[in-house]
Scaffold this motif. Sequence first.
Motif, short mmCIF file in Angstrom:
data_model
loop_
_atom_site.label_atom_id
_atom_site.label_comp_id
_atom_site.label_asym_id
_atom_site.label_seq_id
_atom_site.Cartn_x
_atom_site.Cartn_y
_atom_site.Cartn_z
N THR A 1 12.98 7.72 -13.90
CA THR A 1 11.50 8.25 -13.84
C THR A 1 11.87 9.79 -13.74
OG1 THR A 1 9.65 8.22 -12.27
CG2 THR A 1 11.69 8.19 -11.40
N ARG B 1 4.65 7.32 -10.56
CA ARG B 1 4.77 6.23 -9.69
C ARG B 1 6.01 5.44 -9.80
NH1 ARG B 1 0.83 4.66 -6.41
NH2 ARG B 1 1.00 2.38 -5.43
N HIS C 1 8.25 2.22 -9.38
CA HIS C 1 8.01 0.84 -9.18
C HIS C 1 9.42 0.33 -8.96
CE1 HIS C 1 6.02 -3.05 -8.99
NE2 HIS C 1 6.50 -3.46 -10.08
N LEU C 2 9.49 -0.70 -8.00
CA LEU C 2 10.72 -1.27 -7.68
C LEU C 2 10.59 -2.95 -7.71
CD1 LEU C 2 12.24 0.91 -4.81
CD2 LEU C 2 12.97 0.93 -7.12
N PRO C 3 10.71 -3.55 -8.76
CA PRO C 3 10.27 -5.13 -8.85
C PRO C 3 11.17 -5.89 -8.19
CG PRO C 3 11.20 -4.17 -11.02
CD PRO C 3 11.15 -2.75 -10.09
N ASP D 1 4.46 1.83 -0.65
CA ASP D 1 3.26 0.99 -0.86
C ASP D 1 3.87 -0.44 -0.82
OD1 ASP D 1 0.97 -0.56 -1.29
OD2 ASP D 1 0.78 0.06 -3.36
N ALA E 1 2.18 -5.33 -2.05
CA ALA E 1 2.62 -6.38 -2.86
C ALA E 1 3.48 -7.33 -1.96
CB ALA E 1 3.31 -6.05 -3.98
N ASN F 1 6.04 -11.94 -3.56
CA ASN F 1 6.44 -11.01 -4.37
C ASN F 1 6.90 -9.70 -3.37
OD1 ASN F 1 6.41 -8.56 -6.21
ND2 ASN F 1 4.33 -8.88 -6.90
N SER G 1 7.93 -6.66 -4.37
CA SER G 1 8.06 -5.53 -5.04
C SER G 1 7.60 -4.22 -4.06
CB SER G 1 7.25 -5.52 -6.32
OG SER G 1 7.71 -6.40 -7.17
N SER H 1 6.51 0.14 -4.41
CA SER H 1 6.23 1.22 -5.12
C SER H 1 5.95 2.45 -4.20
CB SER H 1 4.86 0.72 -5.91
OG SER H 1 3.65 0.64 -5.01
N LYS H 2 5.97 3.46 -5.00
CA LYS H 2 5.81 4.78 -4.35
C LYS H 2 5.26 5.71 -5.24
CE LYS H 2 8.81 8.36 -2.00
NZ LYS H 2 8.53 9.51 -2.86
N LYS H 3 4.13 6.36 -4.88
CA LYS H 3 3.54 7.65 -5.37
C LYS H 3 4.06 8.81 -5.11
CE LYS H 3 -1.12 9.41 -6.82
NZ LYS H 3 -2.55 9.31 -6.34
#
Length: 428
Positions: free
Chosen positions: A168, A175, A177-179, A241, A244, A251, A253, A255-257
């Motif tokens: 990134t 953003r 995203h860590l799935p 975030d 999820a 789920n 996962s 996420s971070k903005k």
Amino acid sequence: MKYVSGYLSIVIALFISSTGAENVVYGQVGGTVTLPVLKQGSERVLVQWYFGMNTQPLITRNAQGRETIVSVQPVSPLLVGKNLNLKCDIEEIFEGTQRRWLSPQKQDPNKDPRVQIGNDGSLTVMKVTGQDHGEWTCVVTYQSRETYFNTPVTVIDLSPAHSQPIYTSVSSFSRLHLPCSFSFPLPPSWSDSQENGIQGGRWTFTPSPAAGSLTGVVQTLVNLSPGPPLAWVVNQKRGLDVSALQKKNLNLSLSKKGVTVGDRGNYTCAVEFQRDDTLKRVMRVEVLQLLTSPVPVAFVGQEVNLTCTLGQPLTSDLEVKWIPPHHSILLPLGSSPHPTLLTIPEATYGDGGLWRCELWENKTKLTSVEITLKIERVPVDVWLLVTICAAAVIFVLLLILTVILIRRHRQGVMMPRRGKRRFCNCKE
């Protein structure tokens, strides 16, 4: 060494037709078996099957064709890395009967070094993976007829598996995203089971040296409380975030903005089960950054350096591509790979604008970062300040020189003069 075992029990139907001929049919316990029916000119007849010496029919098929089907009980689910043990069990084997196994991909498992197959129809798979999830098939061959017996195997794992870093770039709009989720749905009983159920979990972060923070110090981001019910507790205020993280779909996962260089490092998603079993997924995050020297505002004629970096040297499979403004004096840059450091010897107005650096792996674009470079004319007040400073310096130097000369002059006036010696010239 832990095993999860499953048995395919096979029954044999030895039936005698109305003509007195004997036939053998293999069938799976809990499965469906087809018994042949001889046509007698019309299907609108009543067919009855008897078992042993019973006088009551076991199966009756009327003219409307009513039949029975029985569901197959699945093998107990198992975690990835465990050992699977299956057996194709036949109560009585007739001479000439053969057994073989097919993997969920309908391939011969003998080619897999993890698989061991015994002469008694047993099959052992060491350290199962997600590829072992699905229906395993025991094929029984008798008198050139093949009968297939299926048993479902559920392998529980976390997905996806990240063999490559997540790339990134630094931006307040990016953003991260860590799935992380279960590759297959968990059995309903596992949510509350004391034997196999989830006992806890966590997300942890280990900064890399390029993050500019405490290197190697493991930080717990969120914890999974076993409950009941299961609940996630956020430990670190990093703008995460966690919406999820829901029990209904498990789920996991994050996420971070807004991405910064402080997000560089390893992220670990871990779920703990009973018996000290843990599933983990580790993701490495690399953040691309574009630096300018001096700051994003430079003056005409000034040297400007632009650096595109991950905070560490690029590996041999990575390269950068620069896209300068259309009127930059550096154009054309030539074919890639481009250097990570670009130098503008004397900036012009054409060098101002949007600069973009792209990170590529072979022919795949991984991420990009942008910066707006401003090139401005040296302001008048700056020149005025330079002139005033220069004049002040000259004035001070002249003043110092004047003082020195005056002091030397005064020292020369005040110094007493020595009289001349006079000599008498006596006649006598």
